[in-house]
Design a protein around this motif. Structure first.
Motif, PDB file in Angstrom:
ATOM      1  N   TRP A 106       0.835  -1.207   0.000  1.00  0.00           N
ATOM      2  CA  TRP A 106       0.000   0.000   0.000  1.00  0.00           C
ATOM      3  C   TRP A 106       0.869   1.256   0.000  1.00  0.00           C
ATOM      4  O   TRP A 106       1.866   1.331   0.727  1.00  0.00           O
ATOM      5  N   VAL A 107       0.474   2.217  -0.816  1.00  0.00           N
ATOM      6  CA  VAL A 107       1.150   3.528  -0.838  1.00  0.00           C
ATOM      7  C   VAL A 107       0.080   4.614  -0.856  1.00  0.00           C
ATOM      8  O   VAL A 107      -1.043   4.392  -1.334  1.00  0.00           O
ATOM      9  N   PRO A 108       0.405   5.802  -0.347  1.00  0.00           N
ATOM     10  CA  PRO A 108      -0.567   6.902  -0.380  1.00  0.00           C
ATOM     11  C   PRO A 108      -0.768   7.414  -1.806  1.00  0.00           C
ATOM     12  O   PRO A 108       0.068   7.164  -2.690  1.00  0.00           O
ATOM     13  N   ASN A 109      -1.857   8.117  -2.034  1.00  0.00           N
ATOM     14  CA  ASN A 109      -2.162   8.638  -3.365  1.00  0.00           C
ATOM     15  C   ASN A 109      -1.079   9.566  -3.900  1.00  0.00           C
ATOM     16  O   ASN A 109      -0.900   9.693  -5.108  1.00  0.00           O
ATOM     17  N   SER A 110      -0.363  10.196  -2.988  1.00  0.00           N
ATOM     18  CA  SER A 110       0.686  11.136  -3.407  1.00  0.00           C
ATOM     19  C   SER A 110       1.925  10.439  -3.957  1.00  0.00           C
ATOM     20  O   SER A 110       2.779  11.067  -4.589  1.00  0.00           O
ATOM     21  N   VAL A 174       2.136   4.299   7.425  1.00  0.00           N
ATOM     22  CA  VAL A 174       2.201   4.683   6.014  1.00  0.00           C
ATOM     23  C   VAL A 174       1.106   5.696   5.660  1.00  0.00           C
ATOM     24  O   VAL A 174       1.317   6.590   4.841  1.00  0.00           O
ATOM     25  N   VAL A 175      -0.034   5.615   6.316  1.00  0.00           N
ATOM     26  CA  VAL A 175      -1.103   6.597   6.081  1.00  0.00           C
ATOM     27  C   VAL A 175      -0.663   7.981   6.548  1.00  0.00           C
ATOM     28  O   VAL A 175      -0.934   8.995   5.885  1.00  0.00           O
ATOM     29  N   SER A 176       0.034   8.040   7.677  1.00  0.00           N
ATOM     30  CA  SER A 176       0.467   9.321   8.241  1.00  0.00           C
ATOM     31  C   SER A 176       1.696   9.899   7.558  1.00  0.00           C
ATOM     32  O   SER A 176       2.051  11.058   7.783  1.00  0.00           O
ATOM     33  N   GLY A 177       2.362   9.088   6.728  1.00  0.00           N
ATOM     34  CA  GLY A 177       3.568   9.564   6.061  1.00  0.00           C
ATOM     35  C   GLY A 177       4.847   9.221   6.793  1.00  0.00           C
ATOM     36  O   GLY A 177       5.948   9.595   6.362  1.00  0.00           O
ATOM     37  N   ALA A 179       6.047   6.370   6.912  1.00  0.00           N
ATOM     38  CA  ALA A 179       6.688   5.382   6.031  1.00  0.00           C
ATOM     39  C   ALA A 179       6.250   5.687   4.603  1.00  0.00           C
ATOM     40  O   ALA A 179       5.174   6.250   4.374  1.00  0.00           O
ATOM     41  N   ASP A 180       7.093   5.321   3.645  1.00  0.00           N
ATOM     42  CA  ASP A 180       6.795   5.593   2.236  1.00  0.00           C
ATOM     43  C   ASP A 180       5.858   4.560   1.631  1.00  0.00           C
ATOM     44  O   ASP A 180       5.133   4.836   0.667  1.00  0.00           O
ATOM     45  N   ALA A 181       5.907   3.352   2.175  1.00  0.00           N
ATOM     46  CA  ALA A 181       5.075   2.262   1.689  1.00  0.00           C
ATOM     47  C   ALA A 181       4.873   1.284   2.839  1.00  0.00           C
ATOM     48  O   ALA A 181       5.599   1.329   3.841  1.00  0.00           O
ATOM     49  N   GLY A 182       3.887   0.423   2.700  1.00  0.00           N
ATOM     50  CA  GLY A 182       3.650  -0.546   3.760  1.00  0.00           C
ATOM     51  C   GLY A 182       3.075  -1.832   3.210  1.00  0.00           C
ATOM     52  O   GLY A 182       2.376  -1.831   2.188  1.00  0.00           O
ATOM     53  N   ILE A 183       3.410  -2.919   3.866  1.00  0.00           N
ATOM     54  CA  ILE A 183       2.778  -4.202   3.554  1.00  0.00           C
ATOM     55  C   ILE A 183       1.755  -4.440   4.648  1.00  0.00           C
ATOM     56  O   ILE A 183       2.111  -4.667   5.808  1.00  0.00           O
ATOM     57  N   ALA A 193     -11.212   4.130   6.143  1.00  0.00           N
ATOM     58  CA  ALA A 193     -10.117   4.954   6.656  1.00  0.00           C
ATOM     59  C   ALA A 193      -8.903   4.967   5.729  1.00  0.00           C
ATOM     60  O   ALA A 193      -8.095   5.897   5.765  1.00  0.00           O
ATOM     61  N   MET A 194      -8.757   3.937   4.888  1.00  0.00           N
ATOM     62  CA  MET A 194      -7.608   3.862   3.992  1.00  0.00           C
ATOM     63  C   MET A 194      -7.980   3.861   2.511  1.00  0.00           C
ATOM     64  O   MET A 194      -7.184   4.257   1.668  1.00  0.00           O
ATOM     65  N   LYS A 195      -9.186   3.427   2.218  1.00  0.00           N
ATOM     66  CA  LYS A 195      -9.587   3.185   0.830  1.00  0.00           C
ATOM     67  C   LYS A 195      -9.414   4.404  -0.073  1.00  0.00           C
ATOM     68  O   LYS A 195      -8.965   4.288  -1.222  1.00  0.00           O
ATOM     69  N   GLU A 196      -9.763   5.568   0.439  1.00  0.00           N
ATOM     70  CA  GLU A 196      -9.711   6.786  -0.376  1.00  0.00           C
ATOM     71  C   GLU A 196      -8.364   7.497  -0.301  1.00  0.00           C
ATOM     72  O   GLU A 196      -8.146   8.485  -0.998  1.00  0.00           O
TER      73      GLU A 196
END
Length: 252
Positions: A106-110, A174-177, A179-183, A193-196
């Motif tokens: 998982w990675v943030p939209n950014s 990872v959601v808060s930034g 971490a850059d990515a997460g498993i 809370a994470m989907k969007e």
């Protein structure tokens, strides 16, 4: 005076009855959102109250061995309930494999990472921190390690790990930034809370041992009847659909 005594007795009996309808559930953190949905439906249907406490399965296992006061244990690793059963700490015949979990990258939209590359994208020089659950006591952390080893990436990226106490905390990193990515668990990636907030790549299940999850009523429970009702409720078709909505594979 007699009337007052009678009313007090009635109120005491009502309070005791209400207390008898409350159970405390120790649940793996991957169930944080799915089990809240299930519990809301159970409480509305039965009038009972369910207190949910989320954490890592391994930590709960250690607590339960030492007599922690839970009525039900929902583990992300079937091995923990089986060990409790072998030690005589469970209500006989109640162990139930309720689902199989999955992991995703998982990675943030950014993020500009191309997730179509799969796990090898973690070698990108822009990745400095990778969030996973602590494999020492979190089944989803062990699955993450196994998947990276399967891809022969573990030695190259393990120095970038940021370990969450459980899979929910790893996801929050990872959601808060932080971490850059997460498993993380697919069940969390699909939650509102994470989907969007991000994108994910579903890691092929042949790359890590099946995350077989199981629940069991504890022998020490003082509310076994309500605990069994909740466990039976998990097997109902409508509840199975909820679990499937969160990405779990559910036994038929």
């Amino acid at each position: 005076m007699l009337c007052r005594t009678f009313i007090t007795a009635v109120l005491t009996l009502c309070a005791a009855a209400a207390g008898a309808q409350e159970i405390t559930v120790a649940a793996a953190a991957d169930l944080q959102f799915a089990l809240q949905d299930v519990t809301a439906r159970f409480e509305k249907q039965t009038g009972a109250h369910v207190k949910l406490i989320f954490g890592s399965s391994g930590n709960f296992f250690a607590q339960l061995q030492n007599g922690a006061p839970f009525d039900l244990f929902f583990s992300a690793d079937v091995g923990y309930p089986q060990k409790l059963e072998a030690a005589g700490l469970t209500d006989p015949g109640t162990l139930y494999r309720y689902a199989t979990g999955k992991i995703v990258l998982w990675v943030p939209n950014s993020s500009t990472l191309d997730l179509k590359r799969g796990l090898p994208v973690l070698l990108d020089p822009g990745i400095h921190k990778i969030a996973i659950a602590n494999p020492g006591h979190a089944p989803y952390g062990r699955a993450a390690v196994a998947a990276l080893q399967h891809e022969k990436l573990y030695d190259q990226v393990s120095g970038k790990f940021v370990l969450g106490e459980n899979i929910s905390q790893a996801a929050s990193f990872v959601v808060s930034g932080s971490a850059d990515a997460g498993i993380v668990a697919l069940s969390l990636a699909l939650a509102p809370a994470m989907k969007e907030k991000g994108r994910y790549f579903e890691i092929p299940t042949d790359g890590y041992p099946a995350i077989e999850q199981a629940a069991v009523v504890l022998k020490s429970s003082t509310q076994k009847e309500t605990a069994r009702k909740f466990l039976d409720f998990i097997k109902e078709p409508a509840v199975v659909e909820i679990l499937q909505t969160y990405g779990f594979s559910v036994p038929r």
